[in-house]
Design a protein around this motif. Structure first.
Motif, PDB file in Angstrom:
ATOM      1  N   PRO A 393       0.793  -1.230   0.000  1.00  0.00           N
ATOM      2  CA  PRO A 393       0.000   0.000   0.000  1.00  0.00           C
ATOM      3  C   PRO A 393       0.827   1.283   0.000  1.00  0.00           C
ATOM      4  O   PRO A 393       0.502   2.240  -0.705  1.00  0.00           O
ATOM      5  N   GLY A 394       1.901   1.313   0.785  1.00  0.00           N
ATOM      6  CA  GLY A 394       2.702   2.531   0.863  1.00  0.00           C
ATOM      7  C   GLY A 394       3.360   2.886  -0.459  1.00  0.00           C
ATOM      8  O   GLY A 394       3.438   4.070  -0.828  1.00  0.00           O
ATOM      9  N   ASP A 395       3.824   1.876  -1.186  1.00  0.00           N
ATOM     10  CA  ASP A 395       4.457   2.119  -2.479  1.00  0.00           C
ATOM     11  C   ASP A 395       3.461   2.702  -3.479  1.00  0.00           C
ATOM     12  O   ASP A 395       3.779   3.634  -4.224  1.00  0.00           O
ATOM     13  N   PHE A 396       2.259   2.134  -3.512  1.00  0.00           N
ATOM     14  CA  PHE A 396       1.243   2.614  -4.445  1.00  0.00           C
ATOM     15  C   PHE A 396       0.834   4.045  -4.102  1.00  0.00           C
ATOM     16  O   PHE A 396       0.677   4.901  -4.979  1.00  0.00           O
ATOM     17  N   ALA A 397       0.695   4.319  -2.813  1.00  0.00           N
ATOM     18  CA  ALA A 397       0.320   5.670  -2.393  1.00  0.00           C
ATOM     19  C   ALA A 397       1.387   6.684  -2.793  1.00  0.00           C
ATOM     20  O   ALA A 397       1.071   7.790  -3.280  1.00  0.00           O
ATOM     21  N   LEU A 398       2.644   6.340  -2.603  1.00  0.00           N
ATOM     22  CA  LEU A 398       3.725   7.258  -2.945  1.00  0.00           C
ATOM     23  C   LEU A 398       3.733   7.554  -4.446  1.00  0.00           C
ATOM     24  O   LEU A 398       3.958   8.697  -4.864  1.00  0.00           O
ATOM     25  N   PHE A 399       3.469   6.541  -5.252  1.00  0.00           N
ATOM     26  CA  PHE A 399       3.439   6.769  -6.696  1.00  0.00           C
ATOM     27  C   PHE A 399       2.254   7.661  -7.078  1.00  0.00           C
ATOM     28  O   PHE A 399       2.414   8.611  -7.843  1.00  0.00           O
ATOM     29  N   ARG A 400       1.073   7.339  -6.554  1.00  0.00           N
ATOM     30  CA  ARG A 400      -0.126   8.134  -6.897  1.00  0.00           C
ATOM     31  C   ARG A 400      -0.007   9.565  -6.426  1.00  0.00           C
ATOM     32  O   ARG A 400      -0.369  10.505  -7.146  1.00  0.00           O
ATOM     33  N   GLU A 401       0.470   9.742  -5.199  1.00  0.00           N
ATOM     34  CA  GLU A 401       0.421  11.059  -4.565  1.00  0.00           C
ATOM     35  C   GLU A 401       1.620  11.934  -4.874  1.00  0.00           C
ATOM     36  O   GLU A 401       1.541  13.161  -4.762  1.00  0.00           O
ATOM     37  N   ARG A 402       2.731  11.321  -5.310  1.00  0.00           N
ATOM     38  CA  ARG A 402       3.941  12.115  -5.530  1.00  0.00           C
ATOM     39  C   ARG A 402       4.438  12.084  -6.977  1.00  0.00           C
ATOM     40  O   ARG A 402       4.864  13.102  -7.505  1.00  0.00           O
ATOM     41  N   VAL A 403       4.392  10.907  -7.612  1.00  0.00           N
ATOM     42  CA  VAL A 403       4.912  10.811  -8.978  1.00  0.00           C
ATOM     43  C   VAL A 403       3.880  11.287  -9.995  1.00  0.00           C
ATOM     44  O   VAL A 403       4.200  12.074 -10.893  1.00  0.00           O
ATOM     45  N   VAL A 404       2.642  10.834  -9.874  1.00  0.00           N
ATOM     46  CA  VAL A 404       1.616  11.216 -10.850  1.00  0.00           C
ATOM     47  C   VAL A 404       1.453  12.732 -10.953  1.00  0.00           C
ATOM     48  O   VAL A 404       1.394  13.273 -12.068  1.00  0.00           O
ATOM     49  N   PRO A 405       1.399  13.486  -9.846  1.00  0.00           N
ATOM     50  CA  PRO A 405       1.280  14.946  -9.983  1.00  0.00           C
ATOM     51  C   PRO A 405       2.441  15.578 -10.754  1.00  0.00           C
ATOM     52  O   PRO A 405       2.243  16.572 -11.473  1.00  0.00           O
ATOM     53  N   ILE A 406       3.645  15.039 -10.620  1.00  0.00           N
ATOM     54  CA  ILE A 406       4.783  15.571 -11.374  1.00  0.00           C
ATOM     55  C   ILE A 406       4.562  15.341 -12.866  1.00  0.00           C
ATOM     56  O   ILE A 406       4.770  16.240 -13.687  1.00  0.00           O
ATOM     57  N   LEU A 407       4.119  14.149 -13.231  1.00  0.00           N
ATOM     58  CA  LEU A 407       3.853  13.840 -14.632  1.00  0.00           C
ATOM     59  C   LEU A 407       2.730  14.709 -15.183  1.00  0.00           C
ATOM     60  O   LEU A 407       2.779  15.158 -16.336  1.00  0.00           O
TER      61      LEU A 407
END
Length: 450
Positions: A393-407
């Motif tokens: 769960p933590g890995d998925f949250a970090l990608f959704r909440e931090r990487v996706v907004p950058i993209l």
């Protein structure tokens, strides 16, 4: 720089994981792979992040040493039908084999999912790599590799033909005149081929997206030929930028040679990032995970590409063994790549197991660093997008909440959906019905409702 292209993101919902360690995450339910609520919630989270699709992997054979998720998991079509009723926009892609199913059943099942989801279904076409599957379906031996792919070509042709059984206006549903069907717009298939005889028609109309989206994941020469011929998208297995670029160019070149528009095949490599607040923290996590790997389990995973060949019989510190005579009638492209890499790099068996027995990732670092690498692959035409592994769960949250907004900030990824179907998300055209040429109906072609 991206010439109007849009990055695509899928989420591989892996439950307790296909690696050695994800299932031990305290935040991950131990029964995630059979918990429909886990799948629904993660599909909803992917939808909130505006992912194109969720993807369910499958294989009809296991051993006691198979990865945790594969040992105990839900069947893809049943699972996705449940998820469809709890999501609105995200695509729903499942794996079914052409080796041990029948075209009529597959056409009906995926056509039904396409209606249930209102045009969001996708089928990942596989030919089944593991020979043990044969004995689960009444066969003594697995189909030969070449035959599997010949069968797959015909299988998909039949399924697509069945999906076109009705023209889009075949059902007047005229209650006043008592006319339900225009008979002239229902079409038998009458397919008599090498592997299948299917009369049809399928008792199901086309969906909002015309037909479910076809995906494919084969990496051998035969697999790439199949993908170039039939796929709307491919799930690639490239582990580094250079090999991903090669696969991308090769696949699209094969499609163009067949007269297809290569832009109508979306290439989505797997994405298994190691994320942390800083590059240093992420690299430390990667080192810890690498050091914690169980060598015996790596040997099992290495052997899976060779139909679970037993690598424990060899000296681990001797040169990679000569596998002449070992069957490649399994995951042929993957097995050939292992052999070639071990030979070219002069690896010992131990080195090969650590390098090739576990998925390795070049996406290690802070959210900014991982976003940079995603952009490099996308702009460099190594990928049209990525299929993100979802388990901890933590890995998925970090990608959704931090990487996706950058993209999104860089204009690479959507901030909202602009379509309601999977084809719409992927920018793939709706296939025309092969029977769509105007046909003048006669009055006796109309069937009164009984």
């Amino acid at each position: 720089m991206t010439q109007g292209r849009q990055l695509h993101l899928g989420a591989i919902l892996e439950g307790v994981g296909t690696d050695q360690y994800s299932w031990r995450d305290p935040a991950l339910p131990g029964d995630a792979s059979i918990d429909i609520d886990w799948y629904i919630r993660n599909a909803q989270l992917a939808e909130e992040a505006r992912f194109d699709l969720v993807f369910i992997v499958d294989s009809p054979f296991i051993t006691p040493d198979t990865a945790p998720h594969f040992l105990n998991r839900l069947e893809p079509l049943t699972l996705l039908s449940a998820v469809a009723t709890h999501t609105r926009r995200i695509g729903l892609v499942g794996t079914l084999t052409t080796s041990y199913w029948e075209p009529y059943n597959v056409a009906r099942q995926f056509g039904s999912l396409d209606h249930i989801s209102r045009g969001r279904a996708g089928w990942n076409v596989v030919t089944t790599g593991l020979e043990g599957a044969a004995r689960n379906y009444g066969r003594d031996e697995h189909f030969d590799h070449a035959e599997r792919y010949e069968r797959a070509h015909e299988f998909v042709d039949v399924v697509r033909g069945l999906w076109d059984s009705y023209e889009d206006d075949a059902f007047p549903r005229d209650k006043v005149r008592g006319i339900f069907l225009d008979k002239a717009k229902q079409h038998r298939l009458d397919h008599h081929g090498r592997f299948f005889r299917v009369d049809g028609p399928l008792a199901l109309s086309r969906s909002r997206q015309g037909q479910p989206v076809i995906f494919q994941a084969g990496d051998s020469a035969a697999g790439r030929d199949l993908g170039a011929a039939i796929a709307d998208g491919t799930f690639a297995a490239a582990q580094d930028f250079e090999s991903a670029q090669q696969y991308y160019a090769d696949l699209k070149g094969r499609a163009a040679a067949l007269g297809r528009n290569p832009d109508h095949i979306v290439v989505l490599p797997g994405l298994f990032p190691i994320l942390a607040e800083t590059d240093e923290e992420a690299q430390a996590i990667a080192r810890r995970e690498h050091e914690a790997l169980d060598f015996d389990k790596l040997l099992v995973q290495l052997g899976r590409a060779f139909n679970y060949h037993d690598f424990s019989q060899y000296d681990p510190d001797a040169p990679f063994p000569d596998l002449t005579g070992v069957t490649l009638n399994s995951y042929k492209g993957h097995a050939e790549r292992i052999i070639a890499t071990a030979r070219d790099k002069q690896l010992t068996l131990r080195e090969a197991a650590y390098q090739l027995g576990q998925w390795r990732t070049s996406f290690v670092g802070s959210p900014e660093t991982v976003a940079d690498e995603i952009e490099r692959w996308f702009v460099g035409r190594a990928a049209d997008g990525f299929n993100l592994r979802v388990t901890r769960p933590g890995d998925f949250a970090l990608f959704r909440e931090r990487v996706v907004p950058i993209l999104q900030h860089r204009g690479l990824f959507r901030t909202d959906y602009t379509a309601d179907t999977l084809r719409g998300h992927l920018g793939i055209p709706v296939p025309s019905n092969r029977h769509a040429a105007p046909v003048e109906s006669r009055s006796d072609d109309l069937v009164p409702a009984e």
